[in-house]
Enzyme design. Structure first.
Site, PDB file in Angstrom:
ATOM      1  N   SER A   1       0.823  -1.202   0.000  1.00 44.12           N
ATOM      2  CA  SER A   1       0.000   0.000   0.000  1.00 44.12           C
ATOM      3  C   SER A   1       0.863   1.261   0.000  1.00 44.12           C
ATOM      4  CB  SER A   1      -0.961  -0.046   1.198  1.00 44.12           C
ATOM      5  OG  SER A   1      -1.951   0.925   1.101  1.00 44.12           O
TER       6      SER A   1
ATOM      7  N   ASP B   1      -5.911   2.117  -3.181  1.00 39.99           N
ATOM      8  CA  ASP B   1      -7.163   1.862  -2.463  1.00 39.99           C
ATOM      9  C   ASP B   1      -7.599   3.089  -1.681  1.00 39.99           C
ATOM     10  OD1 ASP B   1      -5.318   1.798  -0.392  1.00 39.99           O
ATOM     11  OD2 ASP B   1      -6.050  -0.081   0.477  1.00 39.99           O
TER      12      ASP B   1
ATOM     13  N   ASP C   1      -1.127   1.200  -3.935  1.00 40.15           N
ATOM     14  CA  ASP C   1      -2.072   0.216  -4.478  1.00 40.15           C
ATOM     15  C   ASP C   1      -3.422   0.831  -4.805  1.00 40.15           C
ATOM     16  OD1 ASP C   1      -2.955   0.558  -1.857  1.00 40.15           O
ATOM     17  OD2 ASP C   1      -3.523  -1.536  -1.613  1.00 40.15           O
TER      18      ASP C   1
ATOM     19  N   ASP D   1      -2.326   6.145  -3.368  1.00 38.25           N
ATOM     20  CA  ASP D   1      -1.161   5.508  -2.773  1.00 38.25           C
ATOM     21  C   ASP D   1      -0.708   4.370  -3.683  1.00 38.25           C
ATOM     22  OD1 ASP D   1      -3.427   4.036  -2.263  1.00 38.25           O
ATOM     23  OD2 ASP D   1      -2.737   3.283  -0.337  1.00 38.25           O
TER      24      ASP D   1
END
EC number: 5.4.2.10
Length: 445
Positions: free
Chosen positions: A102, A245, A243, A241
Site C-alpha cells: 500500500s 485503495d 495500491d 497511494d
C-alpha cells in the site's frame, strides 16, 4: 511467532520478514482453506500486484503456493487492490491475492487475501489460514494433473475500467485534474479512467520503475501535487497511494481535502440523489468531530467503527449502508465494490463537482475541520493503561471540560507498545494543553 495477519493482511520488509518461503506458505494455506475441491471443476485464484521490485519475487512464490494446492491462477499483473477484489468476483474465483504494501516505502511488501466475491477475510478465516501456514493444520498437496496451472488475463485492466465507468452517473467534461499516481499500481488505469469519463488529465508520478513507488509522492506526500494543481490551473488534484485503495484531494488553491471532507461531499450528494441508505454514513473513531457536526446538521446519521477499512466494511454490511470510509482516504461504495477504491472515489468526487457546477473547495466547506492534536505515548503495557482508573478519570475530566466542543480518544497501537492520545477542540491551544496533560498521565502508568 506472532500473529501473521495484521490489520490489512501480511506485511513486512520484503525478503527478510516477508520472504518468498512465507509467501508460498501463506498462499498455499489460503488455497487450502478457501478453495476446497468440489463440484464445478477446478477452483481459481486471481493474483495481482503493485509495481515495487520485490513484487515479482513474491508473485512467483504466491503463484507456486496456489498451484501447489491445486488451484489455477488467473494472473492479472500490475493493478490496484480494488481491481483485484473486483476481478475476484467478476471472474468467479475462489479467492484473490494482492501483493502490495500500500502506502509503505518500497522495501516493504505485503499480501492481502480476498475470499470469493472479493470480500476481505474475517479473523476466524485468517486464523485457519495461519494454522495451515504454520503447520498446525494440514495443507492440500495434490500431484500430477491435480496441480494448478497459470493463466494470464489480458483484458483485466479493461474489465476494471469498464466497471469504473458504470459506477459514474455523469460525465466529467470541462474538468481538469492533476492525478498523482505514486508511481504505483494505478499509474496506467487512473489517468485512463479519468480521461474516459471526459476529464482533462495531467498525470504526475506515473512512471513506476519498481524502486520509486511512494517516494516523496502519492497520498502521503502531497506537496508536489499541491504545487502542480496551482501551476496547471487545474480544478483539483487527486492523490493515490501505491495500491490505489485510497484517494485524497487538493482544491484549486492547493489546499488539502482529506477523507473526512471527501466523505462529506459524497454523503451529501448521495443523500440528494436518494442513494444514501437510511441517510447514514459509516466512519471510524478517528474521523474529525467536524464530520460528526456536518452530518448532524445535514440530518445524516454517523455510525462509527474501529480504525481500519475492514471495520468500516463490517459496519456497512451489518447495516446495509451505502457509503463509508476513513480520514486517510479509504472510501467504500458497497454498490460498486467490496473494498476502498481510490480511483472510484476520485471519479465520484469529480462527478459531484460536474453535477453541481461548484468547485471542490465550496463543496468541502460543508464541513469545518476542528483542530486535532495527536500524541504517541510509549508505554510498558497497553492493557494496564486501558484498565487504569487514573487514566479513566483524566479522560472523563477532559471530556467534561470540552463539553460538545471537542472530544478525547485514547487508542492503543495495533503493532507497537504505544497509546495514541487524540484531542479535538474548537481552540488549538486547548487541544494541545489537554493532549499533553493526558499524555503525561498515560506515561505515568
Amino acid at each position: 511467532m506472532g500473529r501473521l495477519f495484521g490489520t490489512d493482511g501480511v506485511r513486512g520488509l520484503a525478503n527478510t520478514e516477508l520472504t518468498a518461503e512465507l509467501a508460498l506458505q501463506v498462499a498455499s494455506a489460503a488455497a487450502t482453506v478457501l478453495a476446497s475441491p468440489g463440484s464445478g471443476g477446478r477452483k481459481t485464484a486471481v493474483v495481482g500486484r503493485d509495481p515495487r521490485a520485490s513484487g515479482e519475487m513474491l508473485e512467483a512464490a504466491v503463484v507456486a503456493g496456489l498451484t501447489s494446492a491445486g488451484v489455477d491462477v488467473l494472473n492479472v499483473g500490475v493493478l490496484p487492490t480494488p481491481a483485484v477484489a473486483f476481478l475476484t468476483a467478476e471472474l468467479d474465483a475462489a479467492l484473490g491475492v494482492m501483493i502490495s504494501a500500500s502506502h509503505n516505502p518500497m522495501p516493504d511488501n505485503g499480501i492481502k487475501i480476498f475470499a470469493a466475491g472479493g470480500h476481505k477475510l474475517d479473523d476466524e478465516v485468517e486464523d485457519r489460514i495461519e494454522s495451515v501456514a504454520t503447520g498446525t493444520a494440514t495443507r492440500r498437496a495434490p500431484t500430477g494433473a491435480g496441480i494448478g496451472r497459470v493463466h494470464t488475463v489480458p483484458d483485466a485492466a479493461d474489465r476494471y475500467l469498464q466497471h469504473l465507468t458504470t459506477a459514474l452517473p455523469n460525465r466529467l467534461d470541462g474538468l481538469t485534474v492533476v492525478v498523482d499516481c505514486a508511481h504505483g499500481a494505478a499509474s496506467d488505469v487512473a489517468p485512463a479512467a479519468y480521461r474516459a469519463a471526459g476529464a482533462t488529465v495531467v498525470a504526475i508520478n506515473a512512471e513506476p520503475d519498481g524502486l520509486n513507488i511512494n517516494e516523496n509522492c502519492g497520498s502521503t506526500h502531497l506537496e508536489g501535487l499541491q504545487k502542480a494543481v496551482v501551476r496547471h490551473g487545474a480544478d483539483l488534484g487527486l492523490a493515490h497511494d501505491g495500491d490505489a485503495d485510497r484517494c485524497l484531494a487538493v482544491d484549486a488553491g492547493g489546499s488539502l481535502v482529506d477523507g473526512d471532507a471527501i466523505m462529506t461531499v459524497l454523503a451529501l450528494g448521495m443523500r440528494d440523489a436518494g442513494e444514501l441508505v437510511d441517510d447514514t454514513l459509516v466512519a471510524t473513531v478517528m474521523s474529525n468531530l467536524g464530520l460528526h457536526i456536518a452530518m448532524r446538521e445535514a440530518g445524516i446519521s454517523l455510525v462509527t467503527t474501529a480504525v481500519g477499512d475492514r471495520y468500516v466494511l463490517e459496519g456497512l454490511r451489518s447495516g446495509g449502508f451505502s457509503l463509508g470510509g476513513e480520514q486517510s482516504g479509504h472510501v467504500v461504495f458497497p454498490a460498486f465494490g467490496t473494498t476502498g477504491d481510490g480511483v472510484l472515489t476520485g471519479l465520484r468526487l469529480m462527478g459531484r463537482m460536474a453535477e453541481t457546477g461548484q468547485p471542490i473547495a465550496e463543496l468541502a466547506s460543508a464541513m469545518t475541520t476542528l483542530p486535532q492534536v495527536l500524541v504517541n505515548v510509549k508505554v510498558a503495557d497497553k492493557r494496564a493503561v486501558a484498565a487504569s482508573p487514573v487514566v479513566l478519570d483524566a479522560v472523563l475530566a477532559a471530556e467534561r471540560s470540552l463539553g460538545e466542543n471537542g472530544r478525547v480518544l485514547l487508542r492503543p497501537s495495533g503493532t507497537e507498545q504505544l497509546v495514541r492520545v487524540m484531542v479535538e477542540a474548537s481552540d488549538l491551544e486547548v487541544a494541545r494543553k489537554l493532549a499533553d496533560e493526558l499524555a503525561g498521565t498515560v506515561a505515568s502508568v
